[in-house]
Design a protein around this motif. Structure first.
Motif, PDB file in Angstrom:
ATOM      1  N   GLU A 100       0.971  -1.077  -0.358  1.00  0.00           N
ATOM      2  CA  GLU A 100       0.464  -0.173   0.311  1.00  0.00           C
ATOM      3  C   GLU A 100       0.687   1.258   0.090  1.00  0.00           C
ATOM      4  O   GLU A 100       0.209   2.632  -0.290  1.00  0.00           O
ATOM      5  CB  GLU A 100      -0.888   0.000   1.148  1.00  0.00           C
ATOM      6  N   GLN A 101       2.209   1.324   0.756  1.00  0.00           N
ATOM      7  CA  GLN A 101       2.758   2.339   0.426  1.00  0.00           C
ATOM      8  C   GLN A 101       3.144   3.069  -0.781  1.00  0.00           C
ATOM      9  O   GLN A 101       3.736   2.288  -1.937  1.00  0.00           O
ATOM     10  CB  GLN A 101       4.394   1.906   0.979  1.00  0.00           C
ATOM     11  N   VAL A 102       3.129   4.228  -0.976  1.00  0.00           N
ATOM     12  CA  VAL A 102       2.716   4.930  -2.243  1.00  0.00           C
ATOM     13  C   VAL A 102       4.790   5.291  -2.369  1.00  0.00           C
ATOM     14  O   VAL A 102       5.083   5.710  -1.619  1.00  0.00           O
ATOM     15  CB  VAL A 102       2.071   6.385  -1.932  1.00  0.00           C
ATOM     16  N   TYR A 103       5.100   4.679  -3.881  1.00  0.00           N
ATOM     17  CA  TYR A 103       5.994   5.424  -3.578  1.00  0.00           C
ATOM     18  C   TYR A 103       6.430   6.999  -4.265  1.00  0.00           C
ATOM     19  O   TYR A 103       5.345   6.880  -5.405  1.00  0.00           O
ATOM     20  CB  TYR A 103       6.115   4.129  -4.750  1.00  0.00           C
ATOM     21  N   HIS A 104       7.403   6.962  -4.160  1.00  0.00           N
ATOM     22  CA  HIS A 104       7.295   9.413  -4.625  1.00  0.00           C
ATOM     23  C   HIS A 104       8.758   8.886  -5.922  1.00  0.00           C
ATOM     24  O   HIS A 104       9.556   8.438  -5.249  1.00  0.00           O
ATOM     25  CB  HIS A 104       7.418   9.431  -3.215  1.00  0.00           C
ATOM     26  N   ALA A 105       8.321   9.137  -6.602  1.00  0.00           N
ATOM     27  CA  ALA A 105       9.860   9.613  -7.989  1.00  0.00           C
ATOM     28  C   ALA A 105      10.744  10.659  -7.335  1.00  0.00           C
ATOM     29  O   ALA A 105       9.511  11.368  -6.531  1.00  0.00           O
ATOM     30  CB  ALA A 105       9.209   9.408  -9.218  1.00  0.00           C
ATOM     31  N   PRO A 106      11.844   9.983  -7.064  1.00  0.00           N
ATOM     32  CA  PRO A 106      12.774  11.017  -7.231  1.00  0.00           C
ATOM     33  C   PRO A 106      13.000  12.651  -7.707  1.00  0.00           C
ATOM     34  O   PRO A 106      12.092  12.768  -8.520  1.00  0.00           O
ATOM     35  CB  PRO A 106      13.677  11.158  -6.997  1.00  0.00           C
ATOM     36  N   GLU A 107      13.222  13.419  -7.644  1.00  0.00           N
ATOM     37  CA  GLU A 107      12.762  14.394  -8.203  1.00  0.00           C
ATOM     38  C   GLU A 107      14.830  14.693  -9.028  1.00  0.00           C
ATOM     39  O   GLU A 107      15.279  14.736  -7.725  1.00  0.00           O
ATOM     40  CB  GLU A 107      12.469  15.588  -7.353  1.00  0.00           C
ATOM     41  N   ILE A 108      14.816  14.554  -9.922  1.00  0.00           N
ATOM     42  CA  ILE A 108      16.311  14.738 -10.588  1.00  0.00           C
ATOM     43  C   ILE A 108      16.390  16.279 -11.673  1.00  0.00           C
ATOM     44  O   ILE A 108      15.032  16.256 -12.374  1.00  0.00           O
ATOM     45  CB  ILE A 108      15.919  13.596 -11.902  1.00  0.00           C
ATOM     46  N   ILE A 109      17.338  17.356 -10.970  1.00  0.00           N
ATOM     47  CA  ILE A 109      17.520  18.197 -11.777  1.00  0.00           C
ATOM     48  C   ILE A 109      19.493  18.239 -12.251  1.00  0.00           C
ATOM     49  O   ILE A 109      20.213  17.914 -11.296  1.00  0.00           O
ATOM     50  CB  ILE A 109      17.461  19.514 -10.942  1.00  0.00           C
ATOM     51  N   PRO A 110      19.097  18.649 -13.261  1.00  0.00           N
ATOM     52  CA  PRO A 110      20.646  18.120 -13.784  1.00  0.00           C
ATOM     53  C   PRO A 110      20.985  19.966 -13.409  1.00  0.00           C
ATOM     54  O   PRO A 110      20.569  20.625 -13.425  1.00  0.00           O
ATOM     55  CB  PRO A 110      20.323  18.453 -15.730  1.00  0.00           C
ATOM     56  N   LEU A 111      22.723  19.803 -13.203  1.00  0.00           N
ATOM     57  CA  LEU A 111      23.256  20.664 -13.325  1.00  0.00           C
ATOM     58  C   LEU A 111      25.354  20.695 -12.992  1.00  0.00           C
ATOM     59  O   LEU A 111      24.916  19.618 -14.346  1.00  0.00           O
ATOM     60  CB  LEU A 111      23.523  20.433 -11.283  1.00  0.00           C
ATOM     61  N   TYR A 112      25.776  21.586 -13.203  1.00  0.00           N
ATOM     62  CA  TYR A 112      26.459  22.038 -14.415  1.00  0.00           C
ATOM     63  C   TYR A 112      27.702  22.189 -13.366  1.00  0.00           C
ATOM     64  O   TYR A 112      27.610  23.335 -12.458  1.00  0.00           O
ATOM     65  CB  TYR A 112      26.653  23.147 -15.290  1.00  0.00           C
ATOM     66  N   GLY A 113      28.922  22.051 -13.104  1.00  0.00           N
ATOM     67  CA  GLY A 113      30.181  22.402 -12.921  1.00  0.00           C
ATOM     68  C   GLY A 113      30.869  23.292 -13.772  1.00  0.00           C
ATOM     69  O   GLY A 113      31.374  22.358 -14.763  1.00  0.00           O
ATOM     70  N   VAL A 114      31.530  23.754 -12.956  1.00  0.00           N
ATOM     71  CA  VAL A 114      32.709  24.687 -13.956  1.00  0.00           C
ATOM     72  C   VAL A 114      33.823  24.028 -13.979  1.00  0.00           C
ATOM     73  O   VAL A 114      34.681  23.645 -12.647  1.00  0.00           O
ATOM     74  CB  VAL A 114      32.565  26.646 -13.186  1.00  0.00           C
ATOM     75  N   SER A 115      33.892  23.505 -15.262  1.00  0.00           N
ATOM     76  CA  SER A 115      35.396  23.454 -15.309  1.00  0.00           C
ATOM     77  C   SER A 115      36.105  24.260 -15.389  1.00  0.00           C
ATOM     78  O   SER A 115      36.062  25.424 -15.354  1.00  0.00           O
ATOM     79  CB  SER A 115      34.826  22.580 -16.841  1.00  0.00           C
ATOM     80  N   THR A 116      37.557  24.053 -15.578  1.00  0.00           N
ATOM     81  CA  THR A 116      38.764  25.052 -15.436  1.00  0.00           C
ATOM     82  C   THR A 116      39.354  25.298 -16.805  1.00  0.00           C
ATOM     83  O   THR A 116      39.227  26.795 -16.709  1.00  0.00           O
ATOM     84  CB  THR A 116      40.308  23.476 -15.946  1.00  0.00           C
ATOM     85  N   LYS A 117      38.900  25.352 -18.070  1.00  0.00           N
ATOM     86  CA  LYS A 117      38.960  25.560 -18.929  1.00  0.00           C
ATOM     87  C   LYS A 117      37.941  26.431 -19.410  1.00  0.00           C
ATOM     88  O   LYS A 117      37.980  27.566 -19.647  1.00  0.00           O
ATOM     89  CB  LYS A 117      38.471  24.627 -20.534  1.00  0.00           C
ATOM     90  N   MET A 118      36.552  26.657 -18.304  1.00  0.00           N
ATOM     91  CA  MET A 118      35.074  27.481 -18.676  1.00  0.00           C
ATOM     92  C   MET A 118      35.494  29.370 -17.357  1.00  0.00           C
ATOM     93  O   MET A 118      34.474  29.584 -16.787  1.00  0.00           O
ATOM     94  CB  MET A 118      34.321  27.648 -18.576  1.00  0.00           C
ATOM     95  N   ILE A 119      36.327  28.534 -16.463  1.00  0.00           N
ATOM     96  CA  ILE A 119      37.253  29.232 -15.322  1.00  0.00           C
ATOM     97  C   ILE A 119      36.448  31.210 -16.251  1.00  0.00           C
ATOM     98  O   ILE A 119      36.031  32.533 -15.482  1.00  0.00           O
ATOM     99  CB  ILE A 119      37.911  29.290 -14.848  1.00  0.00           C
ATOM    100  N   PRO A 120      37.651  31.561 -17.385  1.00  0.00           N
ATOM    101  CA  PRO A 120      38.145  33.134 -17.348  1.00  0.00           C
ATOM    102  C   PRO A 120      35.856  33.459 -17.665  1.00  0.00           C
ATOM    103  O   PRO A 120      35.621  34.539 -17.399  1.00  0.00           O
ATOM    104  CB  PRO A 120      38.183  32.789 -19.209  1.00  0.00           C
ATOM    105  N   LEU A 121      34.801  32.494 -18.283  1.00  0.00           N
ATOM    106  CA  LEU A 121      34.329  32.889 -19.012  1.00  0.00           C
ATOM    107  C   LEU A 121      33.041  33.197 -17.567  1.00  0.00           C
ATOM    108  O   LEU A 121      32.449  34.278 -17.373  1.00  0.00           O
ATOM    109  CB  LEU A 121      33.102  31.705 -19.833  1.00  0.00           C
ATOM    110  N   PHE A 122      33.262  32.522 -16.803  1.00  0.00           N
ATOM    111  CA  PHE A 122      32.253  32.552 -15.490  1.00  0.00           C
ATOM    112  C   PHE A 122      32.912  33.489 -14.417  1.00  0.00           C
ATOM    113  O   PHE A 122      32.319  33.958 -13.138  1.00  0.00           O
ATOM    114  CB  PHE A 122      32.238  31.186 -14.467  1.00  0.00           C
ATOM    115  N   GLN A 123      34.598  34.083 -13.858  1.00  0.00           N
ATOM    116  CA  GLN A 123      35.310  34.599 -12.612  1.00  0.00           C
ATOM    117  C   GLN A 123      34.667  36.442 -12.706  1.00  0.00           C
ATOM    118  O   GLN A 123      34.468  35.979 -11.758  1.00  0.00           O
ATOM    119  CB  GLN A 123      36.424  34.668 -12.953  1.00  0.00           C
ATOM    120  N   GLU A 124      33.735  36.017 -13.896  1.00  0.00           N
ATOM    121  CA  GLU A 124      33.019  37.919 -13.845  1.00  0.00           C
ATOM    122  C   GLU A 124      32.324  37.536 -12.984  1.00  0.00           C
ATOM    123  O   GLU A 124      31.579  38.952 -11.962  1.00  0.00           O
ATOM    124  CB  GLU A 124      33.017  37.960 -14.990  1.00  0.00           C
TER     125      GLU A 124
END
Length: 581
Positions: free
Chosen positions: A370-394
């Protein structure tokens, strides 16, 4: 090595010559490593047999818990309640209300004396600390205030440098009856208001940040009386003090009441709901299907309102008390793999009124269905890589910063507008400057492309960031994992005599218990279903069921469990209907 042996002999005069020779051997390999605390202080660690045995701060030597397990009487010891260990491991100092007063009295120490901290009932130390006041001052202060500045604990980063073994069980020097008497004396003492108060200067001792290597989040203020009412309630629940206990419960803070409720539901679930055949059991399933059903009417379990904040920390505390064992069978997914049903706390637990252990065990199967299963909430995320630092440091972001797709979009739009890169002739295009060129274009493209469409700009940016994803299971804290989440994989395999079987993998990643799914499928399709190890992996399992059962699986996962289709792989292998004769 000779100088180290001399320094150890001077720091710990209790060691005999034989113990010293065993502690700092002549021929065995002895390694020295340098580490830094979060405060930036340099710490020297001495390693023997892959375990840290000593650490040195500002030319002062301190033993690790690994050393104290071999020489438990090396330092004067003070005991505390088992639930306090979680606070100490989290970076808290030891407060005097959490120290157990033995019938034989405290060891005589002075302010600044190095001490060991043990748990009630076990002489094996779990922490190394410096006394912030003398024994006489502790008693004069009415056992209130900060008693010990904790330097190092079992389960901290220094402990993780070793083999991560558990503390041994060493019999206490005092009897249980003496401990009970001291606990009763402590109750009486706490009932009276102390006249004298004592405050310590924090600059006179080493801060907890020196070696716990974790941020200080709270002080371990666990009153002896409140802990006693939780952990020793069965022993003290006599008719004479029933009213006193009720008053104590009413005076508890909401956080302490939630801690007690979690503890009650935990033991109730283990005693009446979970069977040995259910193991390994997903921790999310244990909380959702077993503990929630043990919650008394009118009350609700909420881990965020407890002192643990996360269910994994609560289970970790139970594991340290050797009640159960939790293991990560799949990356980021923990399961209960072992339960000690003979543990005194489980045996002593009394099922609350209104619950019947027999009926609870009888209803456990139907409750699972009887226990209701709740599907997990899945959100895609992004991490700043070394190559992309100049674009995001501002925008104030550094390497490793975690962002959502909308945050990435806003940062890119602001960057383009701030640097005036919108094409004046066609606003659908963005001019590529030096930073965009280095971050988003391949070497072969850098001489050819001078502007990009908005969509192309954003998609290129997302592709070059490190993929992450956040999973939030019902009633639990969000979990962030590296990479993209693996889909539930459904495959059809051929067996002998041209028989087909359906194999399902990665159910645990979505909070689904493989054994539970196998049982439900077996009942629905009336075919044999088994749990088998995933080939080439350790501690991962898959569901295997006879025949091509993808139609039934699709209905269960998509309609009943409400999982998005994009997280299920292999549904196209379902048999085509209408071809059977």
């Amino acid at each position: 090595r000779r100088k180290l042996r001399t320094d150890v002999a001077a720091a710990f005069p209790n060691l005999s010559a034989e113990q010293l020779a065993e502690f700092i051997p002549n021929k065995e390999e002895l390694n020295v490593i340098k580490i830094h605390s979060h405060k930036g202080e340099a710490i020297t660690v001495y390693m023997n047999n892959r375990n840290p045995i000593l650490f040195e701060i500002e030319k002062a030597l301190y033993p690790t818990v690994y050393t104290l397990w071999v020489y438990p009487d090396l330092l004067p010891a003070f005991s505390t309640w088992p639930p306090v260990l979680q606070k100490l491991a989290g970076g808290a100092d030891l407060m005097l209300p959490g120290v157990v007063v033995p019938s034989s009295g405290f060891p005589q120490v002075e302010q600044g004396t190095l001490c060991a901290v043990t748990l009630l009932g076990n002489r094996a130390p779990v922490a190394v600390a410096v006394a912030t006041m003398s024994t006489a001052e502790m008693l004069a202060a009415g056992m209130k205030g900060k008693g010990f500045a904790v330097l190092h604990t079992y389960m901290d980063h220094l402990w993780e440098y070793g083999d991560k073994s558990y503390p041994p069980t060493l019999a206490p020097l005092v009897t249980d009856s003496a401990e009970k008497e001291s606990a009763e004396d402590e109750e009486e003492m706490e009932g009276k208001e102390p006249v004298i108060s004592f405050s310590t200067d924090p600059s006179q001792h080493v801060d907890v940040g020196d070696l716990s290597l974790k941020e200080r989040d709270s002080c371990a203020i666990l009153m002896g009386k409140e802990e006693l009412s939780e952990n020793r309630g069965a022993e003290t629940a006599e008719d004479a003090n029933t009213e006193v206990q009720q008053e104590a419960e009413d005076s508890r803070t909401p956080q302490e009441q939630m801690d007690a409720l979690f503890s009650q539901c935990f033991f109730h679930a283990l005693k009446c709901k979970v069977k040995k055949s259910d193991l390994p059991l997903l921790t999310s399933t244990f909380l959702r299907s077993h503990m929630f059903s043990c919650c008394p009417a009118g009350q609700q379990l909420d881990i965020k309102k407890s002192s643990y904040k996360k269910f994994s920390k609560f289970l970790q505390c139970m594991q340290h008390q050797k009640i159960l064992q939790v293991k990560e069978l799949n990356k980021g997914v923990e399961s209960i793999v072992e339960v000690d049903w003979k543990h005194p706390d489980i045996k002593a637990f009394a099922v609350p009124e209104g619950f019947s252990s027999a009926s609870a065990a009888q209803d456990s199967k139907s409750e699972d269905r009887e226990q209701v299963y709740h599907a997990p909430e899945i959100i895609p995320l992004y991490g700043v890589s070394t190559k992309m630092i100049p674009l995001f440091q501002e925008s104030g972001h550094r390497k490793g910063s975690i962002l959502s797709s909308s945050e990435v979009r806003n940062i890119i739009i602001n960057y383009v507008k701030t640097n005036e890169l919108i094409d004046e002739t066609n606003k659908n295009f963005v001019k590529v400057n030096a930073i965009l060129c280095d971050c988003l274009l391949d070497k072969s493209e850098q001489d050819e492309i001078s502007n990009l469409k908005w969509d192309d700009l954003l998609s290129r940016c997302l592709e070059r960031l490190q993929p992450l994803h956040q999973v939030t299971f019902f009633g639990q804290e969000p979990i962030v994992r590296k990479g993209n989440i693996e889909p539930i994989n459904i495959a059809i395999a051929q067996r002998s005599s041209n028989k087909k079987v359906t194999i399902i993998k990665n159910l645990e990643l979505y909070g689904l218990d493989p054994q539970c799914v196998a049982n439900i499928l077996q009942q629905k399709v009336q075919a044999s279903a088994t749990i088998t190890p995933v080939p080439g992996t350790k501690d991962r399992v898959q569901v295997q069921i006879q025949g091509n059962q993808i139609h039934h699986l699709a209905k269960m996962l998509l309609e009943e469990y409400q999982l998005p289709r994009k997280y299920i792989q292999g549904l196209e292998k379902a048999p085509k209907l209408g071809r059977k004769k």
